[in-house]
Design a protein around this motif. Sequence first.
Motif, PDB file in Angstrom:
ATOM      1  N   ARG A  81      94.905  30.644  25.188  1.00 34.41           N
ATOM      2  CA  ARG A  81      94.121  29.581  25.809  1.00 34.41           C
ATOM      3  C   ARG A  81      92.849  30.164  26.419  1.00 34.41           C
ATOM      4  O   ARG A  81      92.904  31.099  27.228  1.00 34.41           O
ATOM      5  CB  ARG A  81      94.933  28.870  26.891  1.00 34.41           C
ATOM      6  N   MET A  82      91.702  29.619  26.037  1.00 34.34           N
ATOM      7  CA  MET A  82      90.432  30.028  26.603  1.00 34.34           C
ATOM      8  C   MET A  82      90.229  29.398  27.985  1.00 34.34           C
ATOM      9  O   MET A  82      90.947  28.500  28.389  1.00 34.34           O
ATOM     10  CB  MET A  82      89.278  29.623  25.677  1.00 34.34           C
ATOM     11  N   VAL A 121      80.792  34.201  21.411  1.00 34.09           N
ATOM     12  CA  VAL A 121      80.784  35.516  22.056  1.00 34.09           C
ATOM     13  C   VAL A 121      81.700  35.501  23.281  1.00 34.09           C
ATOM     14  O   VAL A 121      82.474  36.448  23.512  1.00 34.09           O
ATOM     15  CB  VAL A 121      79.355  35.929  22.446  1.00 34.09           C
ATOM     16  N   GLU A 122      81.650  34.428  24.051  1.00 37.87           N
ATOM     17  CA  GLU A 122      82.515  34.322  25.228  1.00 37.87           C
ATOM     18  C   GLU A 122      83.986  34.304  24.823  1.00 37.87           C
ATOM     19  O   GLU A 122      84.833  34.944  25.476  1.00 37.87           O
ATOM     20  CB  GLU A 122      82.154  33.068  26.022  1.00 37.87           C
ATOM     21  N   ASP A 123      84.313  33.583  23.754  1.00 35.00           N
ATOM     22  CA  ASP A 123      85.700  33.558  23.282  1.00 35.00           C
ATOM     23  C   ASP A 123      86.148  34.951  22.841  1.00 35.00           C
ATOM     24  O   ASP A 123      87.270  35.383  23.151  1.00 35.00           O
ATOM     25  CB  ASP A 123      85.850  32.579  22.121  1.00 35.00           C
ATOM     26  N   LEU A 124      85.285  35.665  22.111  1.00 35.29           N
ATOM     27  CA  LEU A 124      85.642  37.015  21.677  1.00 35.29           C
ATOM     28  C   LEU A 124      85.866  37.927  22.874  1.00 35.29           C
ATOM     29  O   LEU A 124      86.766  38.783  22.850  1.00 35.29           O
ATOM     30  CB  LEU A 124      84.556  37.581  20.757  1.00 35.29           C
ATOM     31  N   ALA A 125      85.078  37.761  23.927  1.00 31.50           N
ATOM     32  CA  ALA A 125      85.281  38.566  25.130  1.00 31.50           C
ATOM     33  C   ALA A 125      86.657  38.306  25.735  1.00 31.50           C
ATOM     34  O   ALA A 125      87.330  39.239  26.202  1.00 31.50           O
ATOM     35  CB  ALA A 125      84.187  38.268  26.154  1.00 31.50           C
ATOM     36  N   GLU A 126      87.117  37.060  25.703  1.00 30.36           N
ATOM     37  CA  GLU A 126      88.458  36.755  26.222  1.00 30.36           C
ATOM     38  C   GLU A 126      89.547  37.337  25.329  1.00 30.36           C
ATOM     39  O   GLU A 126      90.568  37.853  25.827  1.00 30.36           O
ATOM     40  CB  GLU A 126      88.636  35.244  26.366  1.00 30.36           C
ATOM     41  N   ILE A 127      89.345  37.287  24.004  1.00 28.84           N
ATOM     42  CA  ILE A 127      90.293  37.910  23.075  1.00 28.84           C
ATOM     43  C   ILE A 127      90.340  39.414  23.326  1.00 28.84           C
ATOM     44  O   ILE A 127      91.412  40.041  23.351  1.00 28.84           O
ATOM     45  CB  ILE A 127      89.890  37.611  21.621  1.00 28.84           C
ATOM     46  N   HIS A 128      89.174  40.021  23.520  1.00 30.64           N
ATOM     47  CA  HIS A 128      89.058  41.449  23.827  1.00 30.64           C
ATOM     48  C   HIS A 128      89.838  41.782  25.093  1.00 30.64           C
ATOM     49  O   HIS A 128      90.634  42.740  25.136  1.00 30.64           O
ATOM     50  CB  HIS A 128      87.574  41.787  23.984  1.00 30.64           C
ATOM     51  N   ASP A 129      89.637  41.010  26.153  1.00 32.86           N
ATOM     52  CA  ASP A 129      90.273  41.301  27.428  1.00 32.86           C
ATOM     53  C   ASP A 129      91.796  41.256  27.315  1.00 32.86           C
ATOM     54  O   ASP A 129      92.501  42.108  27.880  1.00 32.86           O
ATOM     55  CB  ASP A 129      89.805  40.316  28.498  1.00 32.86           C
ATOM     56  N   ARG A 163      76.562  40.785  18.822  1.00 33.32           N
ATOM     57  CA  ARG A 163      76.122  40.328  20.151  1.00 33.32           C
ATOM     58  C   ARG A 163      77.013  40.898  21.241  1.00 33.32           C
ATOM     59  O   ARG A 163      76.529  41.308  22.297  1.00 33.32           O
ATOM     60  CB  ARG A 163      76.132  38.793  20.197  1.00 33.32           C
ATOM     61  N   LEU A 164      78.330  40.906  21.016  1.00 31.39           N
ATOM     62  CA  LEU A 164      79.246  41.462  22.006  1.00 31.39           C
ATOM     63  C   LEU A 164      78.893  42.909  22.309  1.00 31.39           C
ATOM     64  O   LEU A 164      78.883  43.327  23.470  1.00 31.39           O
ATOM     65  CB  LEU A 164      80.683  41.369  21.497  1.00 31.39           C
ATOM     66  N   ALA A 165      78.579  43.674  21.242  1.00 33.09           N
ATOM     67  CA  ALA A 165      78.323  45.110  21.408  1.00 33.09           C
ATOM     68  C   ALA A 165      76.927  45.384  21.946  1.00 33.09           C
ATOM     69  O   ALA A 165      76.763  46.169  22.885  1.00 33.09           O
ATOM     70  CB  ALA A 165      78.518  45.818  20.068  1.00 33.09           C
ATOM     71  N   THR A 166      75.912  44.771  21.373  1.00 30.38           N
ATOM     72  CA  THR A 166      74.541  45.124  21.750  1.00 30.38           C
ATOM     73  C   THR A 166      74.168  44.594  23.124  1.00 30.38           C
ATOM     74  O   THR A 166      73.363  45.213  23.837  1.00 30.38           O
ATOM     75  CB  THR A 166      73.533  44.617  20.714  1.00 30.38           C
ATOM     76  N   VAL A 191      78.467  43.115  26.408  1.00 35.98           N
ATOM     77  CA  VAL A 191      79.349  42.140  27.051  1.00 35.98           C
ATOM     78  C   VAL A 191      80.687  42.795  27.391  1.00 35.98           C
ATOM     79  O   VAL A 191      81.257  42.561  28.458  1.00 35.98           O
ATOM     80  CB  VAL A 191      79.559  40.920  26.131  1.00 35.98           C
ATOM     81  N   ARG A 192      81.189  43.624  26.460  1.00 32.68           N
ATOM     82  CA  ARG A 192      82.403  44.385  26.676  1.00 32.68           C
ATOM     83  C   ARG A 192      82.252  45.746  25.983  1.00 32.68           C
ATOM     84  O   ARG A 192      81.594  45.837  24.939  1.00 32.68           O
ATOM     85  CB  ARG A 192      83.627  43.674  26.086  1.00 32.68           C
ATOM     86  N   PRO A 193      82.858  46.803  26.528  1.00 30.40           N
ATOM     87  CA  PRO A 193      82.851  48.091  25.827  1.00 30.40           C
ATOM     88  C   PRO A 193      83.805  48.049  24.634  1.00 30.40           C
ATOM     89  O   PRO A 193      84.861  47.407  24.690  1.00 30.40           O
ATOM     90  CB  PRO A 193      83.354  49.069  26.894  1.00 30.40           C
ATOM     91  N   ILE A 194      83.423  48.690  23.549  1.00 32.03           N
ATOM     92  CA  ILE A 194      84.279  48.736  22.368  1.00 32.03           C
ATOM     93  C   ILE A 194      84.324  50.160  21.827  1.00 32.03           C
ATOM     94  O   ILE A 194      83.470  50.987  22.141  1.00 32.03           O
ATOM     95  CB  ILE A 194      83.796  47.772  21.265  1.00 32.03           C
ATOM     96  N   ARG A 195      85.307  50.425  21.015  1.00 33.91           N
ATOM     97  CA  ARG A 195      85.474  51.761  20.429  1.00 33.91           C
ATOM     98  C   ARG A 195      84.530  51.962  19.255  1.00 33.91           C
ATOM     99  O   ARG A 195      83.977  53.049  19.070  1.00 33.91           O
ATOM    100  CB  ARG A 195      86.927  51.934  19.981  1.00 33.91           C
ATOM    101  N   ALA A 196      84.350  50.937  18.436  1.00 30.70           N
ATOM    102  CA  ALA A 196      83.463  51.016  17.274  1.00 30.70           C
ATOM    103  C   ALA A 196      83.157  49.606  16.807  1.00 30.70           C
ATOM    104  O   ALA A 196      83.863  48.646  17.158  1.00 30.70           O
ATOM    105  CB  ALA A 196      84.089  51.835  16.150  1.00 30.70           C
ATOM    106  N   LEU A 197      82.111  49.483  15.996  1.00 34.46           N
ATOM    107  CA  LEU A 197      81.653  48.191  15.479  1.00 34.46           C
ATOM    108  C   LEU A 197      81.512  48.293  13.965  1.00 34.46           C
ATOM    109  O   LEU A 197      80.898  49.227  13.457  1.00 34.46           O
ATOM    110  CB  LEU A 197      80.304  47.835  16.108  1.00 34.46           C
ATOM    111  N   ILE A 198      82.082  47.319  13.255  1.00 34.17           N
ATOM    112  CA  ILE A 198      81.963  47.248  11.792  1.00 34.17           C
ATOM    113  C   ILE A 198      81.457  45.859  11.446  1.00 34.17           C
ATOM    114  O   ILE A 198      82.062  44.854  11.847  1.00 34.17           O
ATOM    115  CB  ILE A 198      83.309  47.526  11.098  1.00 34.17           C
ATOM    116  N   LEU A 199      80.357  45.795  10.702  1.00 35.20           N
ATOM    117  CA  LEU A 199      79.733  44.524  10.356  1.00 35.20           C
ATOM    118  C   LEU A 199      79.725  44.370   8.840  1.00 35.20           C
ATOM    119  O   LEU A 199      79.148  45.188   8.124  1.00 35.20           O
ATOM    120  CB  LEU A 199      78.303  44.462  10.893  1.00 35.20           C
TER     121      LEU A 199
END
Length: 301
Positions: A18-19, A96-104, A128-131, A134-142
């Motif tokens: 739930r968001m 982006v906000e939803d992804l931040a909640e999934i990340h958390d 957008r999350l990475a650049t 918004v949240r720290p991440i281990r790596a980014l794949i696009l």
Amino acid sequence: MPGTAARAGTAPAETRQRMRDGTELLLRTWLPDPQRYPEPLGTVLLVHGLAEHSGRYPHVAALLCGLGLRVRAHDLRGHGASGGPRMVVPHADIYVEDLAEIHDAAVRQWNELPIVLGHSMGGLVAARLATARVRPIRALILSSPALALRISGGMMTMHRLLLALAPRLRVPNPIDARLLSHDPEVARAYRTDPLVQSTISAGVLETFLRGMPQAQADAPRLEAPTLLLVGGADRIVDPAGSRAFHDGAPEDLCEMAWFDAGYHEIFNEAEPLRGEVLAALSGWLRRHLGTAGGPQAQAKP
């Protein structure tokens, strides 16, 4: 809420999260074979593209699980089996906000920073999350990220009119399934998939038009190792956007694998190209992230 998970080669475990605004998103989670990997070597958060859903990625999840990584994917709000009005958003940054909640939630559950893999619009959301940090991440794949679009002046005029007068009005989705892959079965499956959306709204398009220039401007702020997988013959998004992002990002962090003949869905391309793309993905992960037995990145408390 997140909990159980499925092993590679099995149907994913499906849960819901739930968001903050009450919208429930469907999560799919795969785990690697516990006989080979008693403890997974990392976490991948997979973000799908416009109009589709995370159930179209079992082969990608299987590859990642084969490297010892657990995979969690969610259906974006208004997509697939997630809640929310179809193809309508409350504001341009909501994905982006939803992804931040999934990340958390993933960090709380597994206590490590995730790798984020995004395709098309999901690539823009991940970038957008990475650049924007918004949240720290281990790596980014696009994968074929939506970092530039080809939009005519007439289309822009219509978009501005709809955005001002009817931002929630759904109009036909312009994606031509024949341009997704050189494999005609991919187009057939896409057209007949009941969870693939056939419409788009001006509000959703605005998430692209605001997010793309911001991701490009923020590319120099990238802090995580990054891989772009790009089809040079992509006519759904403009691959020039990936070149610009790569050129703007820190040289020591950003790598690009360019496939001249590739259409948009390079993970679903006809063989042998599909195998080449997946090999580039797995090879990069092995080299850069130590998924063959190297250390994990632990989340900071």
